[in-house]
Design an enzyme around this catalytic site. Structure first.
Site, PDB file in Angstrom:
ATOM      1  N   TYR A 291       0.851  -1.198   0.000  1.00  0.00           N
ATOM      2  CA  TYR A 291       0.000   0.000   0.000  1.00  0.00           C
ATOM      3  C   TYR A 291       0.883   1.243   0.000  1.00  0.00           C
ATOM      4  O   TYR A 291       1.884   1.296   0.722  1.00  0.00           O
ATOM      5  CB  TYR A 291      -0.920   0.024   1.224  1.00  0.00           C
ATOM      6  CG  TYR A 291      -2.337  -0.386   0.877  1.00  0.00           C
ATOM      7  CD1 TYR A 291      -3.076   0.350  -0.043  1.00  0.00           C
ATOM      8  CD2 TYR A 291      -2.928  -1.503   1.458  1.00  0.00           C
ATOM      9  CE1 TYR A 291      -4.362  -0.023  -0.382  1.00  0.00           C
ATOM     10  CE2 TYR A 291      -4.228  -1.876   1.123  1.00  0.00           C
ATOM     11  CZ  TYR A 291      -4.941  -1.134   0.200  1.00  0.00           C
ATOM     12  OH  TYR A 291      -6.218  -1.490  -0.149  1.00  0.00           O
TER      13      TYR A 291
ATOM     14  N   THR B  99      -4.699   5.305 -22.138  1.00  0.00           N
ATOM     15  CA  THR B  99      -4.564   3.988 -21.540  1.00  0.00           C
ATOM     16  C   THR B  99      -3.211   3.452 -21.990  1.00  0.00           C
ATOM     17  O   THR B  99      -2.594   3.969 -22.924  1.00  0.00           O
ATOM     18  CB  THR B  99      -5.694   3.034 -22.005  1.00  0.00           C
ATOM     19  OG1 THR B  99      -5.817   3.120 -23.426  1.00  0.00           O
ATOM     20  CG2 THR B  99      -7.008   3.412 -21.353  1.00  0.00           C
TER      21      THR B  99
ATOM     22  N   ARG C 245      -2.573  -3.288 -18.562  1.00  0.00           N
ATOM     23  CA  ARG C 245      -3.854  -2.562 -18.459  1.00  0.00           C
ATOM     24  C   ARG C 245      -3.682  -1.423 -17.483  1.00  0.00           C
ATOM     25  O   ARG C 245      -3.130  -1.606 -16.388  1.00  0.00           O
ATOM     26  CB  ARG C 245      -4.941  -3.492 -17.918  1.00  0.00           C
ATOM     27  CG  ARG C 245      -5.553  -4.335 -18.956  1.00  0.00           C
ATOM     28  CD  ARG C 245      -6.923  -4.798 -18.547  1.00  0.00           C
ATOM     29  NE  ARG C 245      -7.927  -4.116 -19.317  1.00  0.00           N
ATOM     30  CZ  ARG C 245      -8.251  -4.432 -20.572  1.00  0.00           C
ATOM     31  NH1 ARG C 245      -7.609  -5.393 -21.200  1.00  0.00           N
ATOM     32  NH2 ARG C 245      -9.195  -3.779 -21.212  1.00  0.00           N
TER      33      ARG C 245
ATOM     34  N   LYS D  30      -3.216  -0.371 -25.198  1.00  0.00           N
ATOM     35  CA  LYS D  30      -3.684  -0.464 -26.589  1.00  0.00           C
ATOM     36  C   LYS D  30      -2.456  -0.446 -27.512  1.00  0.00           C
ATOM     37  O   LYS D  30      -1.615  -1.315 -27.381  1.00  0.00           O
ATOM     38  CB  LYS D  30      -4.689   0.660 -26.875  1.00  0.00           C
ATOM     39  CG  LYS D  30      -5.959   0.521 -25.996  1.00  0.00           C
ATOM     40  CD  LYS D  30      -7.029   1.505 -26.405  1.00  0.00           C
ATOM     41  CE  LYS D  30      -8.319   1.280 -25.630  1.00  0.00           C
ATOM     42  NZ  LYS D  30      -8.417   2.067 -24.389  1.00  0.00           N
TER      43      LYS D  30
ATOM     44  N   GLU E  29      -0.552   4.884  -0.601  1.00  0.00           N
ATOM     45  CA  GLU E  29      -1.313   6.101  -0.905  1.00  0.00           C
ATOM     46  C   GLU E  29      -0.413   7.334  -0.845  1.00  0.00           C
ATOM     47  O   GLU E  29       0.391   7.471   0.093  1.00  0.00           O
ATOM     48  CB  GLU E  29      -2.458   6.295   0.093  1.00  0.00           C
ATOM     49  CG  GLU E  29      -3.666   5.417  -0.178  1.00  0.00           C
ATOM     50  CD  GLU E  29      -3.651   4.152   0.634  1.00  0.00           C
ATOM     51  OE1 GLU E  29      -2.536   3.681   0.979  1.00  0.00           O
ATOM     52  OE2 GLU E  29      -4.742   3.637   0.927  1.00  0.00           O
TER      53      GLU E  29
ATOM     54  N   ASP F  74      -7.589  12.757 -25.487  1.00  0.00           N
ATOM     55  CA  ASP F  74      -7.663  11.355 -25.044  1.00  0.00           C
ATOM     56  C   ASP F  74      -7.035  10.517 -26.155  1.00  0.00           C
ATOM     57  O   ASP F  74      -7.682  10.211 -27.159  1.00  0.00           O
ATOM     58  CB  ASP F  74      -9.134  10.986 -24.817  1.00  0.00           C
ATOM     59  CG  ASP F  74      -9.312   9.537 -24.357  1.00  0.00           C
ATOM     60  OD1 ASP F  74      -8.366   8.747 -24.515  1.00  0.00           O
ATOM     61  OD2 ASP F  74     -10.397   9.219 -23.846  1.00  0.00           O
TER      62      ASP F  74
HETATM   63  N1  DSN Z   1     -13.188  -0.387 -24.894  1.00  0.00           N
HETATM   64  C1  DSN Z   1     -12.241   0.474 -25.536  1.00  0.00           C
HETATM   65  C2  DSN Z   1     -12.270   0.322 -27.016  1.00  0.00           C
HETATM   66  O1  DSN Z   1     -12.504  -0.781 -27.475  1.00  0.00           O
HETATM   67  O2  DSN Z   1     -12.036   1.279 -27.750  1.00  0.00           O
HETATM   68  C3  DSN Z   1     -12.395   1.906 -25.140  1.00  0.00           C
HETATM   69  O3  DSN Z   1     -12.572   2.033 -23.787  1.00  0.00           O
END
Ligand code: DSN
Length: 407
Positions: free
Chosen positions: A51, A222, A231, A225, A53, A196
């Site tokens: 932990y 994120t 993740r 991707k 924080e 984004d």
């Molecule tokens: N679920 C993602 C996508 O497939 O683009 C976005 O959050």
């Protein structure tokens, strides 16, 4: 025998089955990818036991000597990779990260402008069923008849609704985003600009898509991707927003950081600075272009007539009529081709029964597919769309292709 296999064969077997599925099907979900073994080792490390924080040097628990070093490393690498003044590497995923950004920059009820979900935006960009649409006042820009963002429309809307925040960046848009133009419009109306870049951050990191910096106030991505990390998500911003962003993450919306994932992000950021990553990102783009062209050559319409990034949208209306996306995605799955149904611009069918497909090349590229293989993939997809009866035969070809290319 692994510890998991010995202790819990049920979970072990399900993981093994999923691993086999990933190696014996063609995965074209544009938001998915394969992370490296090093990233996965950090993800499953003992760092998840701790932990912590707070932030490096300012924690609420003792014992964070090494956790501090891990988080600082991730911060430094994120800043270097994207040329950002400040980085927060604690967000657990994209939607909570966007929640924190709203918390940092807006008051409930404030107006903001983002891309319509039906045109390629994200739930957190103002959908009525999401916090962003429930707690704030969304206004939306879309795309023109040909599927392109019309910056004149964005400008006109911004002047009309005077948003406090303008969001660029999208989940199903195949063309390059002009971040500088978004920032200029934001400045004209006294709004902040959030980019984004979740879908395209790997391409941005590789220098193959325009960077949102130095124009943009806040950037969210994120990490799993095109960036090919674990993740999770990160928020990057100008120094003037650093304190507000950090406070909105902790204590504003999150508790203890997921230190294992922060370590895995640091590993992924280092990978993304390598020449091998640039080569991979270039191949993602080449593969997407070849896939779009092959489909069009076989009579399958692609929205905007191609792609500048890792994804493309297929419009099935002309061939199958409206509302056939989900049915076609299911059919393709029987052939071992995995993708998702997606709305197309001005889709007459509802979002739960849309008229298109979204296809992306990040995962196949990580698995070793190059132009010639992708051409084969395109031909297989086109043949199933045009004649459902060939699906069982295509399944066999998919298995052969996977066995030849995927390790
Ligand atoms: N679920 C993602 C996508 O497939 O683009 C976005 O959050």
């Amino acid at each position: 025998m692994t510890a998991l296999q010995e202790q819990d064969e049920t979970v072990y077997d399900l993981i093994e089955k999923e691993a086999k599925r990933q190696k014996t099907t063609l995965n074209l979900i544009a938001s998915e990818n394969i992370s490296s073994r090093a990233v996965r080792e950090a993800t499953s490390s003992v760092l998840s036991h701790k932990y912590s924080e707070g932030y490096p040097g300012k924690r609420y628990y003792q014992g964070n000597e090494f956790i501090d070093q891990v988080e600082q490393l991730a911060i430094d690498r994120a800043k270097q990779l994207f040329g950002a003044e400040h980085a927060n590497v604690q967000p657990i995923s994209g939607s909570p990260a966007n929640f924190s950004i709203f918390l940092a920059l807006l008051e409930p009820g404030d107006a903001f402008l983002g891309m319509d979900l039906a045109c390629g935006g994200h739930l957190t960009h103002g959908s009525p069923v999401n916090f962003s649409g429930k707690l704030y006042k969304p206004h939306h820009y879309g795309v023109d008849k040909n599927g392109f963002i019309d910056m004149d429309e964005v400008k006109q809307l911004a002047h009309q609704v005077k948003p406090k925040l303008i969001i660029s960046g999208h989940s199903a848009y195949a063309r390059e985003i002009d971040f500088e133009a978004f920032s200029t419009i934001a400045q004209e109306v006294g709004a902040l600009h959030l980019a984004d870049i979740s879908h395209i951050s790997g391409l941005v990191a590789a220098g193959l898509h325009k960077s949102p910096f130095p124009h943009t106030d806040v950037v969210m991505t994120t990490t799993h991707k095109t960036l090919r990390g674990p993740r999770g998500a990160i928020i990057l911003c100008k120094q003037e927003h650093a304190q507000a962003i950090d406070k909105a993450i902790f204590p504003g919306s999150q508790g203890g950081p997921h230190n294992n994932l922060i370590a895995a992000k640091a590993v992924a950021f280092q990978e993304a600075m390598s020449p091998a990553f640039k080569k991979y990102a270039h191949q993602v783009l080449q593969n997407a272009k070849v896939l779009a062209q092959t489909l069009m050559d076989h009579g399958i319409p692609v929205v905007t007539g191609g792609t500048d990034n890792h994804l493309l949208l297929v419009d099935l209306q002309g061939l199958l009529g409206p509302g056939k996306g989900a049915q076609t995605a299911k059919l393709l799955e029987t052939a071992g081709i995995i993708c998702n149904a997606n709305s197309v611009p001005y889709d007459p069918a509802p979002p739960y029964k849309p008229s298109g497909l979204r296809l992306g090349t990040p995962m196949l590229t990580s698995q070793g597919f190059t132009e010639q293989d992708i051409q084969t993939v395109g031909v297989l997809i086109a043949s199933v769309i045009k004649d459902p009866k060939v699906a069982p035969q295509v399944r066999k070809s998919v298995l052969d292709l996977c066995a030849r290319i995927i390790q």
